[in-house]
Design an enzyme around this catalytic site. Sequence first.
Site, mmCIF file in Angstrom:
data_model
loop_
_atom_site.group_PDB
_atom_site.id
_atom_site.type_symbol
_atom_site.label_atom_id
_atom_site.label_comp_id
_atom_site.label_asym_id
_atom_site.label_seq_id
_atom_site.Cartn_x
_atom_site.Cartn_y
_atom_site.Cartn_z
ATOM 1 N N ASN A 12 41.823 49.064 75.802
ATOM 2 C CA ASN A 12 42.717 48.662 74.713
ATOM 3 C C ASN A 12 44.058 48.306 75.348
ATOM 4 O OD1 ASN A 12 44.380 48.435 72.513
ATOM 5 N ND2 ASN A 12 44.307 50.600 71.942
ATOM 6 N N LYS A 14 46.573 47.029 73.952
ATOM 7 C CA LYS A 14 47.669 47.188 72.985
ATOM 8 C C LYS A 14 48.579 45.954 72.973
ATOM 9 C CE LYS A 14 47.319 52.130 73.673
ATOM 10 N NZ LYS A 14 47.838 53.417 73.314
ATOM 11 N N HIS A 105 42.795 52.257 64.765
ATOM 12 C CA HIS A 105 43.461 52.982 65.860
ATOM 13 C C HIS A 105 44.597 53.833 65.286
ATOM 14 C CE1 HIS A 105 45.854 53.718 69.458
ATOM 15 N NE2 HIS A 105 44.750 53.501 70.134
ATOM 16 N N GLU A 107 47.536 54.263 66.163
ATOM 17 C CA GLU A 107 48.829 53.573 66.083
ATOM 18 C C GLU A 107 48.879 52.685 64.843
ATOM 19 O OE1 GLU A 107 48.744 51.968 70.041
ATOM 20 O OE2 GLU A 107 48.971 54.000 70.850
ATOM 21 N N GLU A 177 39.645 59.896 69.249
ATOM 22 C CA GLU A 177 40.908 59.855 69.982
ATOM 23 C C GLU A 177 41.889 60.857 69.381
ATOM 24 O OE1 GLU A 177 41.365 55.836 72.112
ATOM 25 O OE2 GLU A 177 42.190 55.614 70.129
ATOM 26 N N GLY A 183 48.354 58.251 75.160
ATOM 27 C CA GLY A 183 49.565 57.804 75.847
ATOM 28 C C GLY A 183 50.481 58.936 76.268
ATOM 29 N N SER A 223 44.368 59.351 77.110
ATOM 30 C CA SER A 223 44.748 59.623 78.501
ATOM 31 C C SER A 223 43.542 59.800 79.420
ATOM 32 C CB SER A 223 45.680 60.840 78.579
ATOM 33 O OG SER A 223 46.883 60.577 77.865
HETATM 34 C C1 PEP Z 1 44.278 54.281 73.199
HETATM 35 O O1 PEP Z 1 45.313 53.759 72.834
HETATM 36 O O2 PEP Z 1 43.222 54.002 72.627
HETATM 37 C C2 PEP Z 1 44.345 55.226 74.307
HETATM 38 C C3 PEP Z 1 43.327 56.004 74.514
HETATM 39 O O3 PEP Z 1 45.488 55.208 75.064
HETATM 40 P P1 PEP Z 1 45.749 56.029 76.426
HETATM 41 O O4 PEP Z 1 44.512 55.900 77.273
HETATM 42 O O5 PEP Z 1 46.940 55.385 77.038
HETATM 43 O O6 PEP Z 1 45.990 57.456 76.033
#
Ligand code: PEP
Length: 261
Positions: A12, A14, A105, A107, A177, A183, A223
């Site tokens: 992703n 973003k 997601h 976000e 997630e 993040g 992460s």
């Molecule tokens: C994501 O945004 O789907 C995600 C998992 O981000 P990160 O790997 O940076 O935590």
Amino acid sequence: MSPTRTPFIAGNWKMNTTPTEAARLASEVAEAVRGVAGVQVAVCPPFTSLAAVAPVLAGTNVALGAQNFHVVEKDGKLVTSGAYTGEVGPKMIKDAGAGWCILGHSERRQFFGETDAGVNRKIRACFEVGLLPIVCVGELLSEREAGQTEKVVETQVRGCFAGLPADVARQCVIAYEPVWAIGTGRTATPEQAQEVHAHIRRLLTELFGAATAEAIRIQYGGSMNAANAAELLAQADIDGGLIGGAALKAPDFATIVKAGA
Ligand code: PEP
């Protein structure tokens, strides 16, 4: 990982990469994962980079996905184009070369007010235009600390998948997630992640039957990186990863892909 489900690693990107940068990164990713078998791979750049990345990935083992689209429902019908200034519809991303789309997601839930009902509508729109969805669910830190993780995730899955037939659900991918891990550099432990994945699969069994529940891939996201991917992916119900930050570095992303192979 399970012996029957093909692991799926998706990046992703973003709100990162111009079309030029995206084409370069896609080319680096394709080169880095060339010939890696036994794992499915996709990258999800921003809308404006889809058309630039599609020809770079053509003929490679890396698929293309988007991160969102807009759809409304009027009189029981899905409306996928029209007077919605600034929005992008599902047929547009499909025609730009995407086969997948990330939906719901955290976000988008947090900053753009997305709901489970909206995700449900988008899942239905995906199947109307020929896209496959990656449906994101996950709890906030406050919800985990209040012991509500399973309840929150269950409500999300029930809402997102409401009314869908099993043969549609079977083709969807779910990304668990935990919001506190996205993040932040703070990853769920493999045991914490497995516990929630197993709970989701039990719920899918209740909703769609055992055969469908066994077929649905559940990615972990939050992460995940080159150092921790193997341990997470070793868990029985973790069938891949949705990768944010580490997906912007081709060597790191390729290490994660290889950990899933
Ligand atoms: C994501 O945004 O789907 C995600 C998992 O981000 P990160 O790997 O940076 O935590």
